[in-house]
Design a protein around this motif. Sequence first.
Motif, short mmCIF file in Angstrom:
data_model
loop_
_atom_site.label_atom_id
_atom_site.label_comp_id
_atom_site.label_asym_id
_atom_site.label_seq_id
_atom_site.Cartn_x
_atom_site.Cartn_y
_atom_site.Cartn_z
N ASP A 35 0.82 -1.22 0.00
CA ASP A 35 0.00 0.00 0.00
C ASP A 35 0.85 1.27 0.00
O ASP A 35 0.43 2.31 -0.52
CB ASP A 35 -0.95 0.02 1.21
CG ASP A 35 -2.05 -1.05 1.12
OD1 ASP A 35 -2.23 -1.64 0.02
OD2 ASP A 35 -2.69 -1.31 2.14
N ALA A 36 2.06 1.19 0.56
CA ALA A 36 2.97 2.34 0.59
C ALA A 36 3.72 2.52 -0.73
O ALA A 36 4.47 3.47 -0.89
CB ALA A 36 3.96 2.19 1.75
N GLY A 37 3.53 1.60 -1.67
CA GLY A 37 4.15 1.74 -2.98
C GLY A 37 5.44 0.99 -3.20
O GLY A 37 6.17 1.30 -4.14
N ALA A 38 5.75 0.00 -2.35
CA ALA A 38 6.97 -0.78 -2.55
C ALA A 38 6.98 -1.38 -3.96
O ALA A 38 5.96 -1.82 -4.47
CB ALA A 38 7.08 -1.90 -1.51
N GLU A 68 0.19 -13.71 0.04
CA GLU A 68 -0.23 -12.32 0.26
C GLU A 68 0.18 -11.41 -0.90
O GLU A 68 -0.58 -10.55 -1.32
CB GLU A 68 0.34 -11.79 1.58
CG GLU A 68 -0.25 -10.49 2.02
CD GLU A 68 -1.74 -10.56 2.34
OE1 GLU A 68 -2.41 -9.52 2.16
OE2 GLU A 68 -2.24 -11.62 2.76
N VAL A 69 1.38 -11.61 -1.42
CA VAL A 69 1.86 -10.79 -2.54
C VAL A 69 1.09 -11.16 -3.81
O VAL A 69 0.75 -10.28 -4.60
CB VAL A 69 3.38 -10.95 -2.73
CG1 VAL A 69 3.86 -10.30 -4.02
CG2 VAL A 69 4.13 -10.36 -1.53
N GLY A 70 0.84 -12.45 -3.98
CA GLY A 70 0.04 -12.91 -5.12
C GLY A 70 0.57 -12.53 -6.48
O GLY A 70 -0.20 -12.36 -7.42
N GLY A 71 1.89 -12.37 -6.60
CA GLY A 71 2.47 -12.03 -7.89
C GLY A 71 2.31 -10.57 -8.29
O GLY A 71 2.63 -10.19 -9.40
N SER A 72 1.84 -9.72 -7.36
CA SER A 72 1.60 -8.31 -7.69
C SER A 72 2.88 -7.49 -7.82
O SER A 72 2.86 -6.42 -8.42
CB SER A 72 0.68 -7.67 -6.65
OG SER A 72 1.28 -7.66 -5.37
N LEU A 73 3.97 -7.97 -7.23
CA LEU A 73 5.27 -7.31 -7.34
C LEU A 73 6.34 -8.35 -7.05
O LEU A 73 6.05 -9.43 -6.54
CB LEU A 73 5.37 -6.09 -6.42
CG LEU A 73 4.97 -6.22 -4.95
CD1 LEU A 73 6.06 -6.80 -4.09
CD2 LEU A 73 4.62 -4.85 -4.44
N PRO A 74 7.61 -8.05 -7.38
CA PRO A 74 8.66 -9.03 -7.15
C PRO A 74 8.82 -9.39 -5.67
O PRO A 74 8.77 -8.51 -4.80
CB PRO A 74 9.92 -8.33 -7.67
CG PRO A 74 9.42 -7.33 -8.65
CD PRO A 74 8.11 -6.87 -8.09
N LEU A 75 9.00 -10.67 -5.41
CA LEU A 75 9.23 -11.18 -4.06
C LEU A 75 10.51 -11.99 -4.06
O LEU A 75 10.65 -12.95 -4.81
CB LEU A 75 8.05 -12.06 -3.62
CG LEU A 75 8.17 -12.72 -2.25
CD1 LEU A 75 8.29 -11.69 -1.13
CD2 LEU A 75 6.98 -13.65 -2.01
N PHE A 76 11.45 -11.57 -3.23
CA PHE A 76 12.74 -12.23 -3.08
C PHE A 76 12.81 -12.86 -1.70
O PHE A 76 12.22 -12.34 -0.75
CB PHE A 76 13.88 -11.22 -3.25
CG PHE A 76 13.83 -10.52 -4.58
CD1 PHE A 76 14.43 -11.08 -5.69
CD2 PHE A 76 13.16 -9.31 -4.72
CE1 PHE A 76 14.36 -10.45 -6.93
CE2 PHE A 76 13.09 -8.67 -5.95
CZ PHE A 76 13.69 -9.24 -7.05
N VAL A 77 13.54 -13.97 -1.60
CA VAL A 77 13.64 -14.70 -0.34
C VAL A 77 15.12 -14.88 0.00
O VAL A 77 15.91 -15.35 -0.83
CB VAL A 77 12.95 -16.07 -0.44
CG1 VAL A 77 13.13 -16.85 0.85
CG2 VAL A 77 11.47 -15.91 -0.76
N GLY A 78 15.49 -14.52 1.24
CA GLY A 78 16.84 -14.75 1.71
C GLY A 78 17.05 -16.24 1.96
O GLY A 78 16.16 -16.92 2.47
N ALA A 79 18.22 -16.73 1.60
CA ALA A 79 18.55 -18.15 1.82
C ALA A 79 20.02 -18.26 2.23
O ALA A 79 20.78 -19.02 1.64
CB ALA A 79 18.25 -18.97 0.57
N MET A 80 20.41 -17.50 3.23
CA MET A 80 21.79 -17.48 3.65
C MET A 80 22.05 -18.58 4.68
O MET A 80 21.16 -18.95 5.43
CB MET A 80 22.13 -16.13 4.29
CG MET A 80 22.18 -14.98 3.33
SD MET A 80 20.70 -14.02 2.99
CE MET A 80 19.93 -13.67 4.48
#
Length: 177
Positions: A35-38, A68-80
Amino acid sequence: MKYQNGFYTALGTPLDKNGDLIEASLRRHIRQQIDAGAAGLLLMGSMGIEAYLKNSTYAEAVRVAEDEVGGSLPLFVGAMDTSVAKVIEKIKLIGENKRIDGVVLTNSYYAVMNSDEMVNWFEMIADRSPYPVFLYDLAVVTKSKITMPVIDKLILNKNIKGIKTADWELIQAIGRK
């Protein structure tokens, strides 16, 4: 998904006293950022305490965020993690999720690495990852800085797509390439 200009937020990971995910809180946090425009989100990076999560919590957080994101914007996941094998296990916990746009990786945060070891580390993971790989330059934790000679070698790997860094000199050097 096409990556877009704008701010990419590093999300927190809300946990209860047992280390289990507080799903409603993560969903609210994601919704607030959208909602904040990320322009994109990073789930379970260093700010999201990825290194401290139980495997079950890790997998659940990915499921919830993806939903929740549902493909609406890029989602990255940390895997360190501390070994290539552990990083690959975390990537497998993500599963065959088509809504994850990449994994974000530091080099090992246990052993100091020289340039050749770092290149080998990232290439071994990138060659096994079904997701695009984004380097995470976090020398304050890993004690090993990602340098331009390392980047020059890693950009040849077709699955390594970018870098997250706060090092202005490195950003400028990349921009001159």
